[in-house]
Write an enzyme that holds these catalytic residues in place. Sequence first.
Site, PDB file in Angstrom:
ATOM      1  N   ASP A   1       0.935  -1.354  -0.126  1.00 53.25           N
ATOM      2  CA  ASP A   1      -0.032   0.075   0.117  1.00 53.25           C
ATOM      3  C   ASP A   1       1.027   1.164   0.428  1.00 53.25           C
ATOM      4  OD1 ASP A   1      -1.936  -1.713   0.268  1.00 53.25           O
ATOM      5  OD2 ASP A   1      -1.446  -1.899   2.855  1.00 53.25           O
TER       6      ASP A   1
ATOM      7  N   LYS B   1       2.076   2.326  -4.425  1.00 56.63           N
ATOM      8  CA  LYS B   1       3.202   1.743  -6.042  1.00 56.63           C
ATOM      9  C   LYS B   1       2.243   2.085  -8.178  1.00 56.63           C
ATOM     10  CE  LYS B   1       3.438  -2.385  -4.046  1.00 56.63           C
ATOM     11  NZ  LYS B   1       2.093  -2.448  -3.085  1.00 56.63           N
TER      12      LYS B   1
ATOM     13  N   GLY C   1      -4.005  -4.214  -4.202  1.00 54.87           N
ATOM     14  CA  GLY C   1      -5.101  -3.274  -4.860  1.00 54.87           C
ATOM     15  C   GLY C   1      -4.036  -2.180  -4.662  1.00 54.87           C
TER      16      GLY C   1
ATOM     17  N   GLN D   1       2.256  -5.791  -3.013  1.00 58.08           N
ATOM     18  CA  GLN D   1       2.301  -6.500  -1.361  1.00 58.08           C
ATOM     19  C   GLN D   1       3.869  -5.685  -1.701  1.00 58.08           C
ATOM     20  OE1 GLN D   1       1.431  -9.164  -3.188  1.00 58.08           O
ATOM     21  NE2 GLN D   1      -0.920  -8.883  -2.582  1.00 58.08           N
TER      22      GLN D   1
HETATM   23  P1  IMP Z   1      -2.433 -12.916   1.799  1.00 58.76           P
HETATM   24  O1  IMP Z   1      -1.393 -12.163   1.072  1.00 58.76           O
HETATM   25  O2  IMP Z   1      -4.185 -13.014   1.445  1.00 58.76           O
HETATM   26  O3  IMP Z   1      -2.119 -14.209   2.034  1.00 58.76           O
HETATM   27  O4  IMP Z   1      -2.795 -11.907   2.852  1.00 58.76           O
HETATM   28  C1  IMP Z   1      -1.113 -12.117   4.089  1.00 58.76           C
HETATM   29  C2  IMP Z   1      -0.476 -11.088   4.624  1.00 58.76           C
HETATM   30  O5  IMP Z   1      -0.637  -9.931   3.271  1.00 58.76           O
HETATM   31  C3  IMP Z   1      -1.896 -10.567   5.675  1.00 58.76           C
HETATM   32  O6  IMP Z   1      -1.007  -9.526   6.770  1.00 58.76           O
HETATM   33  C4  IMP Z   1      -2.552  -9.407   4.231  1.00 58.76           C
HETATM   34  O7  IMP Z   1      -2.977  -8.146   5.029  1.00 58.76           O
HETATM   35  C5  IMP Z   1      -1.356  -8.532   3.545  1.00 58.76           C
HETATM   36  N1  IMP Z   1      -1.236  -7.962   2.392  1.00 58.76           N
HETATM   37  C6  IMP Z   1      -1.939  -9.231   1.568  1.00 58.76           C
HETATM   38  N2  IMP Z   1      -2.414  -8.394  -0.604  1.00 58.76           N
HETATM   39  C7  IMP Z   1      -1.416  -7.195   0.916  1.00 58.76           C
HETATM   40  C8  IMP Z   1      -1.533  -5.580  -0.074  1.00 58.76           C
HETATM   41  O8  IMP Z   1      -1.846  -5.480  -1.543  1.00 58.76           O
HETATM   42  N3  IMP Z   1      -1.480  -4.404   0.724  1.00 58.76           N
HETATM   43  C9  IMP Z   1      -1.517  -4.811   1.939  1.00 58.76           C
HETATM   44  N4  IMP Z   1      -1.329  -5.872   2.455  1.00 58.76           N
HETATM   45  C10 IMP Z   1      -1.275  -7.320   1.702  1.00 58.76           C
END
Ligand code: IMP
Length: 461
Positions: free
Chosen positions: A40, A43, A67, A251
Site C-alpha cells: 500500500d 505503487k 489493491g 504487496q
Molecule cells: P494474503 O496475501 O491474503 O495471504 O495475506 C497475507 C498478509 O499480507 C496479510 O497481512 C494481508 O493483510 C497482507 N496483504 C496482502 N496483500 C496486501 C496488499 O496489497 N497490501 C497490504 N497488505 C497486503
Amino acid sequence: MAQARQPSLLQWFAESAQALVIVRVKKMSNVIVLGAQWGDEGKGKVVDLLAERFDIVARYQGGHNAGHTVFIGEKKFVLKLIPSGILRPGVEAVIGNGVVVDLAALIEEMAALEAHGIEVRRHLRISNRAHVIFPFHRLIEKMSEARENRIPIGTTSRGIGPCYEDKIGRRGIRIADLFDSESFRILYDTLAEDKKTLAETFQLHDTIDYTRICQQYLEYADRIRPLVCDTAALLNGAMARGKRILFEGAQGTMLDIDHGTYPFVTSSSAAAGGASTGTGVPPTAIHGVIGVSKAYITRVGSGPFPSESNDGGGELLRREGNEFGAVTGRPRRCGWFDVPLLRYTAMVNGFDTLVITKLDVLDLLEQIPVCARYRLRGADVTEMPATYRALEEIEPVFETLPGWRTSTRNFGRYDELPEPARAYLRFLEERTGVEIGGVSTGPERNETIIKAGSKLERLIA
Ligand code: IMP
C-alpha cells in the site's frame, strides 16, 4: 602482405547503424517498481505514472489480494490483478507466471475496466504457467486462519496462500491445464478430493459444489483463452526487439515469503528477486530497482510493526491519509517512517532510488517522529531480527524533525518544496543511504515530482 580492405560506403553505413542499435538497446532499461514496506505504498500510482515511458508492464507475483488505486481526473480505478499499465494507451500489460489468478475476479476486473472504455482484451496477456485459484482455496484458508494453536495472519481471505501451497506442493492447476479438458478434469478431481478430505477432517460445513466449479472454470477458460500465452517468450522476444519492461511488484518487501516478517507475510516473492522467477526474464536483463515508500508507514493484518503509533499520531495519519485497505476496507495500522526497516529492504532489493509517496499527509504536523534505530533487550540492533517474537520486542528509538505546516501539493519541482519538507527528505536519504528520486504529494497523476538530475530520472529516461 594482404592489403586491409576499405569498407564500402554501404558497409560502413550498415555497421554504424548496427552500433547505434546496440547503444540504443543498452541505454534502454528494464526496471522493477516495488514496495519498500508492508504494501500500500502507492505503487499503483507510481507504475501508472512511469508506464508511459515503457512498452510493457508486467506483474510478477501475488493475486487479487493487492489493491492499486489510481485516480485519473474524477475517475478512481482500483486494480487488483491487472497491472496498472493497462490504463496507459498503447502499453501492454502482462500477468506473469508468478501470479495466482482467480478467474472470476479477473473477468470481473476486466469488465469493470472495459466499462470505462479501456481496451483490456487488446493489451492484456496472461501467462499459461500462472496457477489458478479455485473457490475451495478460500475454504482452506478459512480453516487455517481459524485453527486452534495456529497464528492467525489476518489475510485478505482470497485463497492466495492455499493456492501457492498447491503450487509448491506440485499439485496445483495452471492456466494451460484448463485448455485440455480431459486432463484438467483428472487434475481437478484429484485436487478436489484432497480438499474434501481436509474439509471433512476439520469439520468445515461450507457447501461447495465441486462439479459446478469445474464446469464454470472451463467456461471462464474459454473467455480468456485469446489472452493466454507463454509470457516469458513474449517478454524476452519484446526485449530482443528493444522494448522496455517495467516489472510491477504487488504487496511490499516486508510481506515477502522469505524476507518479510514471517509468518505474517503473503505467500509469494514480493521482493525484487521475484521479478525474474515470476516472469521468466533473466536477472541480467533487469537494470534498476525503484523502491516505493510512504513518508510514514502502514500495515494491514497482524504482525510486528516496530514504529506503529497507537496514539493520536497514528489516528491523524489514518484520517489524513485515508488509510483503509483498497481490497478489504480494513483500517490500516499506521506509524512513523522506519529507517532500519528501509535499510533492510534496500539491502534485499538493491534499491537504486526511492519514490516517497503521501508526503502531503504530514503537512499538518508540527513535529514528525522518525524511527532512527532499533534496540532489543538493552542493545543496539544491527540486523533485522528473523523471528516475529524478537521483532515484537523491538524498542524503536525515535528522533523528531520539524514539520512544515503548509501544503506540499501542486509543486512542480523538488527544490520548490518547503525547506523543512526537503530537510525531512534529506534526513531519510542520509539515514537510509538511498537517493530519493521522486516525491508524490497527492493522488493525481500530475502530483508527482521527479527530482532533476536523480538516478530515477536517468533510469526512466
Ligand atoms: P494474503 O496475501 O491474503 O495471504 O495475506 C497475507 C498478509 O499480507 C496479510 O497481512 C494481508 O493483510 C497482507 N496483504 C496482502 N496483500 C496486501 C496488499 O496489497 N497490501 C497490504 N497488505 C497486503
